[in-house]
Structure formats: structure tokens, C-alpha cells
Scaffold this motif. Structure first.
Motif, PDB file in Angstrom:
ATOM      1  N   PHE A 300      -7.890 -13.176  -5.102  1.00 54.58           N
ATOM      2  CA  PHE A 300      -8.934 -12.563  -6.002  1.00 54.58           C
ATOM      3  C   PHE A 300      -9.812 -13.546  -6.703  1.00 54.58           C
ATOM      4  CE2 PHE A 300      -6.298  -8.934  -5.180  1.00 54.58           C
ATOM      5  CZ  PHE A 300      -7.132  -7.845  -5.378  1.00 54.58           C
ATOM      6  N   GLU A 301      -9.684 -14.802  -6.386  1.00 60.29           N
ATOM      7  CA  GLU A 301     -10.298 -15.918  -7.024  1.00 60.29           C
ATOM      8  C   GLU A 301     -10.179 -15.816  -8.606  1.00 60.29           C
ATOM      9  OE1 GLU A 301     -14.391 -15.737  -5.824  1.00 60.29           O
ATOM     10  OE2 GLU A 301     -14.163 -16.604  -3.677  1.00 60.29           O
ATOM     11  N   LEU A 302      -8.792 -15.694  -9.001  1.00 55.79           N
ATOM     12  CA  LEU A 302      -8.341 -15.991 -10.381  1.00 55.79           C
ATOM     13  C   LEU A 302      -7.782 -17.144 -10.760  1.00 55.79           C
ATOM     14  CD1 LEU A 302      -6.491 -12.240 -10.662  1.00 55.79           C
ATOM     15  CD2 LEU A 302      -8.824 -12.794 -11.194  1.00 55.79           C
ATOM     16  N   THR A 303      -7.734 -17.481 -12.140  1.00 50.42           N
ATOM     17  CA  THR A 303      -7.181 -18.662 -12.495  1.00 50.42           C
ATOM     18  C   THR A 303      -5.859 -18.451 -12.470  1.00 50.42           C
ATOM     19  OG1 THR A 303      -9.052 -19.118 -13.838  1.00 50.42           O
ATOM     20  CG2 THR A 303      -6.928 -20.029 -14.575  1.00 50.42           C
ATOM     21  N   LYS A 334       9.151 -25.520 -21.693  1.00 48.17           N
ATOM     22  CA  LYS A 334       8.179 -26.196 -20.792  1.00 48.17           C
ATOM     23  C   LYS A 334       7.159 -25.045 -20.027  1.00 48.17           C
ATOM     24  CE  LYS A 334       6.856 -30.414 -18.094  1.00 48.17           C
ATOM     25  NZ  LYS A 334       7.361 -31.572 -17.396  1.00 48.17           N
ATOM     26  N   ALA A 335       7.974 -24.535 -19.116  1.00 47.89           N
ATOM     27  CA  ALA A 335       6.952 -23.523 -18.748  1.00 47.89           C
ATOM     28  C   ALA A 335       6.334 -22.591 -19.391  1.00 47.89           C
ATOM     29  CB  ALA A 335       8.047 -22.656 -17.737  1.00 47.89           C
ATOM     30  N   PHE A 336       6.780 -22.241 -20.407  1.00 43.40           N
ATOM     31  CA  PHE A 336       5.849 -21.259 -21.266  1.00 43.40           C
ATOM     32  C   PHE A 336       4.820 -22.274 -21.827  1.00 43.40           C
ATOM     33  CE2 PHE A 336       9.458 -18.290 -21.064  1.00 43.40           C
ATOM     34  CZ  PHE A 336       8.672 -17.460 -20.630  1.00 43.40           C
ATOM     35  N   GLU A 337       5.172 -23.343 -22.190  1.00 46.02           N
ATOM     36  CA  GLU A 337       4.180 -24.070 -22.763  1.00 46.02           C
ATOM     37  C   GLU A 337       2.811 -24.409 -22.019  1.00 46.02           C
ATOM     38  OE1 GLU A 337       7.088 -26.534 -26.063  1.00 46.02           O
ATOM     39  OE2 GLU A 337       6.714 -27.268 -23.985  1.00 46.02           O
ATOM     40  N   GLU A 338       3.359 -24.848 -20.755  1.00 50.41           N
ATOM     41  CA  GLU A 338       2.283 -24.963 -19.735  1.00 50.41           C
ATOM     42  C   GLU A 338       1.295 -23.812 -19.379  1.00 50.41           C
ATOM     43  OE1 GLU A 338       4.420 -26.615 -16.468  1.00 50.41           O
ATOM     44  OE2 GLU A 338       4.723 -28.594 -17.412  1.00 50.41           O
ATOM     45  N   PHE A 339       2.099 -22.599 -19.256  1.00 52.35           N
ATOM     46  CA  PHE A 339       1.294 -21.420 -19.167  1.00 52.35           C
ATOM     47  C   PHE A 339       0.436 -21.013 -20.336  1.00 52.35           C
ATOM     48  CE2 PHE A 339       2.048 -17.184 -20.756  1.00 52.35           C
ATOM     49  CZ  PHE A 339       0.965 -16.468 -20.326  1.00 52.35           C
ATOM     50  N   THR A 340       0.861 -21.483 -21.621  1.00 51.81           N
ATOM     51  CA  THR A 340      -0.078 -21.256 -22.842  1.00 51.81           C
ATOM     52  C   THR A 340      -1.162 -22.124 -22.705  1.00 51.81           C
ATOM     53  OG1 THR A 340       1.969 -20.437 -23.872  1.00 51.81           O
ATOM     54  CG2 THR A 340      -0.069 -21.281 -25.054  1.00 51.81           C
ATOM     55  N   ASP A 341      -0.884 -23.360 -22.405  1.00 53.30           N
ATOM     56  CA  ASP A 341      -2.066 -24.362 -22.458  1.00 53.30           C
ATOM     57  C   ASP A 341      -3.032 -23.985 -21.334  1.00 53.30           C
ATOM     58  OD1 ASP A 341      -0.805 -26.024 -24.187  1.00 53.30           O
ATOM     59  OD2 ASP A 341      -0.085 -27.414 -22.762  1.00 53.30           O
ATOM     60  N   ALA A 342      -2.665 -23.579 -20.282  1.00 54.83           N
ATOM     61  CA  ALA A 342      -3.634 -22.969 -19.148  1.00 54.83           C
ATOM     62  C   ALA A 342      -4.477 -21.646 -19.704  1.00 54.83           C
ATOM     63  CB  ALA A 342      -2.831 -22.710 -17.857  1.00 54.83           C
ATOM     64  N   ALA A 343      -3.679 -20.920 -20.182  1.00 52.44           N
ATOM     65  CA  ALA A 343      -4.349 -19.639 -20.903  1.00 52.44           C
ATOM     66  C   ALA A 343      -5.283 -19.921 -21.904  1.00 52.44           C
ATOM     67  CB  ALA A 343      -3.280 -18.610 -21.293  1.00 52.44           C
ATOM     68  N   VAL A 344      -5.017 -20.912 -22.837  1.00 52.99           N
ATOM     69  CA  VAL A 344      -5.916 -21.141 -23.701  1.00 52.99           C
ATOM     70  C   VAL A 344      -7.080 -21.587 -23.334  1.00 52.99           C
ATOM     71  CG1 VAL A 344      -6.444 -22.941 -26.081  1.00 52.99           C
ATOM     72  CG2 VAL A 344      -4.208 -21.352 -25.754  1.00 52.99           C
ATOM     73  N   ARG A 345      -7.164 -22.698 -22.281  1.00 56.06           N
ATOM     74  CA  ARG A 345      -8.348 -23.155 -21.746  1.00 56.06           C
ATOM     75  C   ARG A 345      -9.226 -22.197 -21.032  1.00 56.06           C
ATOM     76  NH1 ARG A 345      -6.479 -28.308 -18.051  1.00 56.06           N
ATOM     77  NH2 ARG A 345      -8.508 -28.447 -18.064  1.00 56.06           N
ATOM     78  N   SER A 346      -8.363 -21.221 -20.528  1.00 58.43           N
ATOM     79  CA  SER A 346      -9.370 -20.028 -19.489  1.00 58.43           C
ATOM     80  C   SER A 346      -9.737 -19.075 -20.657  1.00 58.43           C
ATOM     81  CB  SER A 346      -8.417 -19.483 -18.700  1.00 58.43           C
ATOM     82  OG  SER A 346      -8.934 -18.447 -17.931  1.00 58.43           O
ATOM     83  N   ILE A 347      -9.252 -18.979 -21.659  1.00 58.92           N
ATOM     84  CA  ILE A 347      -9.834 -18.179 -22.619  1.00 58.92           C
ATOM     85  C   ILE A 347     -11.005 -18.900 -23.193  1.00 58.92           C
ATOM     86  CG2 ILE A 347      -9.648 -17.330 -25.228  1.00 58.92           C
ATOM     87  CD1 ILE A 347      -6.673 -16.714 -24.306  1.00 58.92           C
ATOM     88  N   SER A 348     -11.122 -20.081 -23.485  1.00 63.14           N
ATOM     89  CA  SER A 348     -12.195 -20.962 -24.073  1.00 63.14           C
ATOM     90  C   SER A 348     -13.365 -21.022 -23.046  1.00 63.14           C
ATOM     91  CB  SER A 348     -11.735 -22.204 -24.428  1.00 63.14           C
ATOM     92  OG  SER A 348     -10.979 -22.214 -25.566  1.00 63.14           O
ATOM     93  N   MET A 349     -12.931 -21.151 -21.929  1.00 65.47           N
ATOM     94  CA  MET A 349     -14.166 -21.064 -20.916  1.00 65.47           C
ATOM     95  C   MET A 349     -14.747 -19.720 -20.887  1.00 65.47           C
ATOM     96  SD  MET A 349     -12.766 -23.783 -17.704  1.00 65.47           S
ATOM     97  CE  MET A 349     -11.124 -23.237 -17.673  1.00 65.47           C
ATOM     98  N   ARG A 350     -13.760 -18.778 -20.846  1.00 61.78           N
ATOM     99  CA  ARG A 350     -14.400 -17.281 -20.742  1.00 61.78           C
ATOM    100  C   ARG A 350     -15.363 -17.138 -21.815  1.00 61.78           C
ATOM    101  NH1 ARG A 350     -16.327 -13.521 -22.500  1.00 61.78           N
ATOM    102  NH2 ARG A 350     -15.836 -11.278 -22.745  1.00 61.78           N
ATOM    103  N   ASN A 351     -15.000 -17.348 -23.154  1.00 63.37           N
ATOM    104  CA  ASN A 351     -15.919 -17.244 -23.944  1.00 63.37           C
ATOM    105  C   ASN A 351     -17.345 -17.908 -24.059  1.00 63.37           C
ATOM    106  OD1 ASN A 351     -14.281 -15.550 -25.454  1.00 63.37           O
ATOM    107  ND2 ASN A 351     -13.127 -17.186 -26.728  1.00 63.37           N
TER     108      ASN A 351
END
Length: 364
Positions: A300-303, A334-351
Motif C-alpha cells: 500500500f506504499e505506507l511508511t 528499545k522497540a517502542f522507542e524506535e517505533f515512536t521515533d519513526a511515527a514522530v518523523r512521519s507525523i512531521s512530514m505529514r504536517n
């Protein structure tokens, strides 16, 4: 050194996600020069920015290479969390980003992902709220160790408001805090939808960088009520690797992609991606299949936001009222921290790149 020279040098430093330099993005302020000493502040798009250290090093190198090799560079950071809300803000007026965590089916660990995402964001310095929108199966009271407790009420401008509870640095609200946990909530769709509207309008959320909403499974009334009531910044889709979960996750993706809804997908996270026993932390057993979430994201070409392992301590944390992000288990966190980092970056790019989401008028 002059301020002009400093700005010229910093115009060579890019914000890695937005693809433009810090000066063009107005991310540099408070430049101060005293002999060989120069200080300035980089204004981040979120206090949870995972790239700030990299940008700080790049900025220091740019000054030393392009302005003065003997410069003493002091880089400070502040944040102004990005938001793309263009609505009148008649609801949740002080919430910058509204993030729905969704899945096509139950049992994929969506509440665990929501709770740990919220705590991880707060630990990075953001102001965070967690709304448990799963009316029929609320999990937040158990996960936060507040079973049997009740929120307080206050009055704001003559209106009674529910004060959300606070723990682990976040504010949270759930229908489970208002009813006896032994009672089944037997409501038709309109009653559940009314409860969600009240959680939006009658709870004193105040200033938040992120409001994480733990949605119920499926694609029903509550989902439609949410997108009719508030401008959802984006949705995070949770799935497990096996085909039966992926089939339902596709429905969640399809729902938010419909023309009349059109809520951007922030990304997809694969929960229970593999089993790792505590005594063999380097071993991975793919008991539900391997990389199903990755393949779905590619389709689906999703992040792809990452993989969360199936670990006993994660389950225990949810059952005992202390989510793993509130524990001292650095390896599992660590897994949740890396997931959160990726989510934050994706939210900033979305905005930065996608037009604001509008609340919708859906004719039944």
C-alpha cells in the motif's frame, strides 16, 4: 564572525525529514556571538524529534568548516510542535495533533501500542493525552493500574468538565473509569458515538502536542463519529504478521483512504512480529509468520514504522498496570522507542507535505 555568516553556514544544514535547510524552515533563532563563541537555538518540529543530535552535530560542523575553525559552538534546542490544523478549533482547540491508532481486528495489541506510544512521546518532552475510544472493551484502566478509580469533575465557564487522570507523564480517559468493570456495556451504536463525542467535548484535555486515540477494532460507528467530530491528523495501523490479521488491516487502510474520509495513514507497525524469550534475547521465533506487516506496508506504499516483539514482559506490564515504557527494561523498551521515533518523523512530514484534514459530513 557575523550573524550573516552564521546563517549562511547553517543554510547548508538540512532538516533530514523535511528536505529543506534550517534557515529556510525558520528553525534558527537567538544567534549570539562573543569573540570565537557562537550560540544559537534550533527550533524543532517536536520535542520528541529523534534527529536533533544529528542536526546539532551538522550545525556545529558547518560553523567550524565555513565560518571559523576555532569557533566554540553552543547549540540549544527548543520546540514548536508542528500542526496542520486549519479548522475553527471549536473542539479540542489546544490539541496540535490527533492520532488514531487503528486495526482491522481485535487481539493485535493495539491498546498496548497506543499506551506505550503515548508514554514514549511524553518521555521525549511532549505534552500527551491518551483517549480510550474502545467503548465495549476498554483496556486503559487495567494497563495504567487505576481499576476502580474515578476521574474528578471541574467547572469551566459554567460547564461541568471531566478532568482526565494522569500517570506516567500523560493524561488519559476511558469509559472504563466511569462504569463498574464487571458490567457489560450494552449500547447501540448511537450511544457509543455519543460517548466518544463527550470524550472530545466534555473532557478537559487542555494543551497537548499529541492526543493518541486508541480506537476499537473494525470500521464502524465510532470511527465515523471521530472523523465527523475532529480533524484527525493521521492514523497508525497496527497488525500482526499472519495473513488473517493482514486481511483485516487492509480494511482499516481502505477505510481511511476513502474519498469521503481521506485521513492520511501515518504508517503501519507490526506487533508480535516475533517471539523472543528473556533467557535468549538474541533469538527470534516467527510464530505468527515473518514480515507480514512489512509486505503490507510495501503493497500500500505506507511508511513502515517498525516491529514490536512478542515478549513476556510487555504482556506482564499491561496486566500489572505498568506499561513497558514505564519500566526499567531497556532492551524491550528499545522497540517502542524506535517505533515512536519513526511515527514522530512521519507525523512531521505529514504536517509539512499534506493538506490539513477536515472534519467530515457523512450522510447515513
Amino acid at each position: 564572525m557575523t550573524k550573516e555568516q552564521v546563517l549562511q553556514a547553517l543554510s547548508n544544514v538540512q532538516e533530514p525529514d523535511l528536505g529543506k535547510d534550517l534557515v529556510t524552515l525558520n528553525m534558527i533563532k537567538d544567534i549570539e556571538i562573543d569573540g570565537n563563541k557562537v550560540s544559537f537555538t534550533i527550533v524543532l518540529t517536536t520535542p520528541a524529534c529523534p534527529m536533533k543530535d544529528m542536526m546539532g552535530r551538522a550545525a556545529t560542523n558547518a560553523i567550524e568548516l565555513l565560518v571559523n575553525k576555532d569557533a566554540v559552538v553552543i547549540v540549544n534546542f527548543t520546540s514548536n510542535t508542528s500542526s496542520n490544523r486549519k479548522d475553527p478549533r471549536s473542539v479540542l482547540p489546544n490539541v496540535k495533533n490527533i492520532i488514531a491508532v487503528v486495526s482491522g481486528k481485535g487481539g493485535v495489541g493495539k491498546s498496548t501500542v497506543s499506551a506505550n506510544l503515548a508514554i514514549a512521546l511524553a518521555q521525549s518532552g511532549a505534552k500527551v493525552g491518551l483517549m480510550d475510544a474502545d467503548i465495549y472493551g476498554p483496556s486503559v484502566p487495567m494497563m495504567f493500574g487505576v481499576r476502580g478509580e474515578r476521574p474528578k469533575m471541574t467547572e469551566v465557564n459554567g460547564k461541568g468538565m471531566i478532568v482526565p487522570m494522569e500517570k506516567y507523564g500523560i493524561k488519559f480517559m476511558s469509559i472504563g473509569l466511569l462504569v463498574n468493570e464487571k458490567d457489560a456495556i450494552v449500547w447501540r451504536g448511537p450511544m457509543a458515538s455519543s460517548a466518544i463525542r463527550q470524550f472530545v467535548t466534555d473532557v478537559l484535555w487542555e494543551d497537548l502536542d499529541y492526543l493518541v486515540i486508541d480506537m476499537p477494532p473494525g470500521t464502524g460507528d465510532i470511527h465515523l463519529t471521530l472523523v465527523q467530530t475532529v480533524p484527525v491528523t493521521g492514523a497508525i495501523v497496527v497488525t500482526t504478521p499472519q495473513d488473517i490479521a493482514l486481511a483485516d488491516a487492509k480494511k482499516a487502510v481502505a477505510m481511511f483512504g476513502q474519498a469521503q474520509i481521506k485521513v492520511p495513514i501515518i504508517g503501519l507497525v507490526e506487533n508480535m512480529a516475533y517471539f523472543t524469550p528473556a533467557e535468549l534475547p538474541n533469538n527470534k521465533y516467527y510464530i505468527f509468520g515473518k514480515d507480514g506487516g512489512k509486505r503490507l506496508a510495501d503493497e500500500f506504499e505506507l511508511t513502515f514504522l517498525g516491529q514490536i516483539p512478542l515478549v513476556q514482559s510487555i504482556r506482564e506490564g499491561g496486566d500489572y498496570g505498568k506499561p513497558i515504557m514505564a519500566s526499567d527494561d531497556a532492551i524491550t523498551k528499545k522497540a517502542f522507542e524506535e517505533f515512536t521515533d519513526a511515527a514522530v518523523r512521519s507525523i512531521s512530514m505529514r504536517n509539512a507535505e499534506i493538506p490539513a484534514t477536515q472534519t467530515l459530513e457523512i450522510v447515513s
